[in-house]
Design a protein around this motif. Sequence first.
Motif, PDB file in Angstrom:
ATOM      1  N   ASP A 211      10.727 -26.581  -4.392  1.00 64.97           N
ATOM      2  CA  ASP A 211       9.992 -26.394  -5.649  1.00 64.97           C
ATOM      3  C   ASP A 211       8.628 -25.745  -5.429  1.00 64.97           C
ATOM      4  O   ASP A 211       8.215 -24.883  -6.204  1.00 64.97           O
ATOM      5  CB  ASP A 211       9.802 -27.742  -6.364  1.00 64.97           C
ATOM      6  N   ILE A 212       7.917 -26.149  -4.376  1.00 60.04           N
ATOM      7  CA  ILE A 212       6.569 -25.619  -4.158  1.00 60.04           C
ATOM      8  C   ILE A 212       6.608 -24.127  -3.826  1.00 60.04           C
ATOM      9  O   ILE A 212       5.699 -23.366  -4.177  1.00 60.04           O
ATOM     10  CB  ILE A 212       5.847 -26.423  -3.049  1.00 60.04           C
ATOM     11  N   ALA A 213       7.673 -23.689  -3.147  1.00 59.01           N
ATOM     12  CA  ALA A 213       7.826 -22.267  -2.858  1.00 59.01           C
ATOM     13  C   ALA A 213       8.213 -21.501  -4.124  1.00 59.01           C
ATOM     14  O   ALA A 213       7.749 -20.383  -4.361  1.00 59.01           O
ATOM     15  CB  ALA A 213       8.878 -22.060  -1.771  1.00 59.01           C
ATOM     16  N   LEU A 214       9.056 -22.111  -4.946  1.00 53.37           N
ATOM     17  CA  LEU A 214       9.501 -21.454  -6.171  1.00 53.37           C
ATOM     18  C   LEU A 214       8.355 -21.257  -7.159  1.00 53.37           C
ATOM     19  O   LEU A 214       8.302 -20.252  -7.868  1.00 53.37           O
ATOM     20  CB  LEU A 214      10.623 -22.264  -6.826  1.00 53.37           C
ATOM     21  N   LYS A 215       7.430 -22.201  -7.199  1.00 56.98           N
ATOM     22  CA  LYS A 215       6.287 -22.056  -8.102  1.00 56.98           C
ATOM     23  C   LYS A 215       5.467 -20.820  -7.743  1.00 56.98           C
ATOM     24  O   LYS A 215       4.991 -20.094  -8.621  1.00 56.98           O
ATOM     25  CB  LYS A 215       5.422 -23.312  -8.045  1.00 56.98           C
ATOM     26  N   ASP A 216       5.303 -20.580  -6.441  1.00 57.00           N
ATOM     27  CA  ASP A 216       4.574 -19.381  -6.031  1.00 57.00           C
ATOM     28  C   ASP A 216       5.413 -18.130  -6.239  1.00 57.00           C
ATOM     29  O   ASP A 216       4.885 -17.058  -6.563  1.00 57.00           O
ATOM     30  CB  ASP A 216       4.164 -19.493  -4.557  1.00 57.00           C
TER      31      ASP A 216
END
Length: 291
Positions: A186-191
Amino acid sequence: MNPRLFSTLRCLQHENPLGLPRTGSIPRMQRGLPERRNIKDVKKVIAVSSAKGGVGKSTIAVNLALAFAKRGLRSGILDTDIFGPSIPTLLNLSGEPRLSSNNQLIPLSNYGVKSMSMGYLVGDEAPVVWRGLMVMKALQQLLHEVDWGGLDILVLDLPPGTGDTQLTITQQIILDGAIIISTPQDIALKDAVKGINMFKKTNIPILGMVQNMSLFICPHCHNSTHIFGSHSGVEKACREHGINFLGNIPLHASICDYADRGKPTVVSEPDSERTKSFITISQRVGDLIGL
């Protein structure tokens, strides 16, 4: 404007960070956004991007360039990361590029792919300690003062983020499209979504997203595990933003190992399922850009 500041800007207009000989004047930037132009002798240009570091973007970029070459296309890769170039290591190349008869940098080649990187110009361990304007001048020289000698496709390996380098490329180069790399996390997808929105705002076609490190298959028991939780995070993001899902790249030790040794997967394991994934993605991208 402060006279001292004006004088400094005048001087920077003539900076030449890469030390290339000059054969003519450089067109001055007009007010407003600069005019986008083609990279000379290159038919198609795509950008491989991720707004977050550590997701395997450079490894995928170089394997895609190799996949295009494996399909018989004249392929090249330009490392646009001025501060942390990876392409010299990934392609097992070093040494300072020579200059052509018209004072253009001649790319270094390996495995049938031409390449250019700041890493060839400053060495493996030398830091690039430059401020923003110097970085932009160097980037412009890498974009427009390399003698590619005729390519069907050039892959631009963009640094992480959505800053000066990305804006310079999107505003000055005619891009046939961009590929966004992300892990399912999720944290990579937000970026990654920030990267999607950047390309949309700059009117660059988004060819699609690639999900890296999507699945781990144990080499001993052969059971599969989704290391980052959700196995379809990138596919979901593609649906939400109306863009193509280009494919999965598994999490496999050999991809990293061969990359560190300068012999990427497409070269070192030509018959593996991992290479087939890169080939399939290159075919999808080729279809999208008419190559």
